[in-house]
Design a protein around this motif. Structure first.
Motif, PDB file in Angstrom:
ATOM      1  N   UNK A  38      11.315  -5.518   1.421  1.00 32.18           N
ATOM      2  CA  UNK A  38      10.610  -4.947   2.575  1.00 32.18           C
ATOM      3  C   UNK A  38       9.862  -3.664   2.263  1.00 32.18           C
ATOM      4  N   UNK A  39       8.740  -3.487   2.937  1.00 35.56           N
ATOM      5  CA  UNK A  39       7.926  -2.279   2.818  1.00 35.56           C
ATOM      6  C   UNK A  39       8.239  -1.381   4.020  1.00 35.56           C
ATOM      7  N   UNK A  40       8.844  -0.224   3.807  1.00 34.87           N
ATOM      8  CA  UNK A  40       9.228   0.640   4.932  1.00 34.87           C
ATOM      9  C   UNK A  40       8.037   1.232   5.675  1.00 34.87           C
ATOM     10  N   UNK A  41       6.850   1.173   5.086  1.00 39.02           N
ATOM     11  CA  UNK A  41       5.674   1.778   5.706  1.00 39.02           C
ATOM     12  C   UNK A  41       4.833   0.791   6.515  1.00 39.02           C
ATOM     13  N   UNK A  42       5.227  -0.482   6.532  1.00 39.02           N
ATOM     14  CA  UNK A  42       4.464  -1.505   7.256  1.00 39.02           C
ATOM     15  C   UNK A  42       5.375  -2.202   8.265  1.00 39.02           C
ATOM     16  N   UNK A  43       4.920  -2.297   9.502  1.00 43.07           N
ATOM     17  CA  UNK A  43       5.714  -2.925  10.557  1.00 43.07           C
ATOM     18  C   UNK A  43       4.826  -3.849  11.396  1.00 43.07           C
TER      19      UNK A  43
END
Length: 302
Positions: A38-43
């Motif tokens: 997972x990318x913590x900066x993309x939601x």
């Protein structure tokens, strides 16, 4: 006795070791799908699944409107949404859409049916984000909707998502009870065939997986939970959506198969995914977790 069949789902950058199966859907699909960390900066700004009654074609048939949509917080290298539609615990349809260099996806489908029924749809929304030096990360979200349709000769066609009146509660009980009884029979057959001990697992259907987006799966960290959910959908894409390869038999369409049941072992780092094909063959998938299991923080209803 049907022979036991295993597929191993490896999480993270390793990907999934499996055969590429035959596409059984009329919609264009990717031949493979790989989950990345997972990318913590993309939601996801939005993610939804919707079931409604569109029309009543005649006294015996009605049309169900099934829609999904999602929008990522930024343009992704690859976006994909995968959705399953179940009636009375059996898959009646699926749809998938994928596009490159976009943030938003929309898809819809109509399904003609008859008689009363309980419909459930669950959608996996996924985005693949690429960075320099071959760094790949992802974003994922689940959405779910359900609809009870009451088609009785004594009353006009009606539908509801959550029972409010006494009549609706009675219909909901009748439909759920019949579905649960059938699901229990199938589950007991699989437990017997694979010599499983249910008390060793947390047990829940695929359709309930969305509740573990904001809280962790029992005994798992937040990262493990995200990786596990991604691994489950990677495995189901390749070994369920694209087609099912039973032991000693040809590839089968997933249409008519049961809702996959997830069994997360309470003390060992793996889970099982069990389902039955339309022809009655039992299938077992195994997913190994890539981190040690923690002490359970909560429990699931079995």
């Amino acid at each position: 006795m049907i022979k036991r069949i295993h597929y191993v789902i490896m999480l993270g950058m390793i990907g999934f070791f499996a055969l590429i199966l035959v596409n059984t859907s009329s919609n264009p699909v990717r031949e493979s799908f790989t989950y990345f960390p997972p990318d913590p900066d993309v939601t996801f700004d939005s993610a939804s699944t919707s079931l409604t009654i569109l029309t009543q074609d005649d006294e015996d048939e009605y049309t169900l409107d099934w829609k999904t949509g999602s929008s990522l917080s930024e343009v992704a290298y690859l976006r994909q949404d995968l959705s399953f539609l179940y009636e009375e615990g059996r898959l009646i349809d699926s749809m998938s859409i994928w596009k490159e260099n976009t943030a938003t996806l929309r898809q819809k489908k109509e399904s003609t049916s008859e008689d009363s029924g309980h419909y459930e749809a669950i959608t996996y929304h996924y985005g693949e984000i690429h960075y320099p030096n071959d760094v790949i990360k992802s974003a994922q979200q689940l959405s779910y909707d359900q609809l009870y349709v009451i088609d009785s000769p004594m009353t006009p066609l009606e539908s509801f998502k959550k029972a409010s009146s006494e009549e609706e509660k009675e219909w909901q009980y009748i439909l759920d009870h019949a579905m649960d009884q059938q699901a229990q029979l199938v589950f007991k057959a699989m437990v017997t065939e694979y010599n499983l001990h249910p008390e060793d697992y947390y047990i829940f259907p695929l359709t309930s997986l969305g509740q573990y987006q904001q809280r962790t799966l029992p005994g798992l960290s937040q990262k493990q939970t995200a990786d596990t959910i991604g691994g489950i959908w990677e495995g189901l894409y390749k070994n369920y959506f694209l087609g099912i390869i039973p032991p000693n038999g040809p590839t089968e369409s997933p249409i008519g198969s049961t809702i996959p049941i997830i069994l997360l072992h309470k003390h060992s780092p793996y889970l099982l995914i069990l389902f039955q094909t339309k022809s009655g063959k039992n299938i077992e998938l195994i997913q190994y977790l890539n981190e040690p299991i923690l002490e359970p923080q909560d429990t699931l209803e079995e």
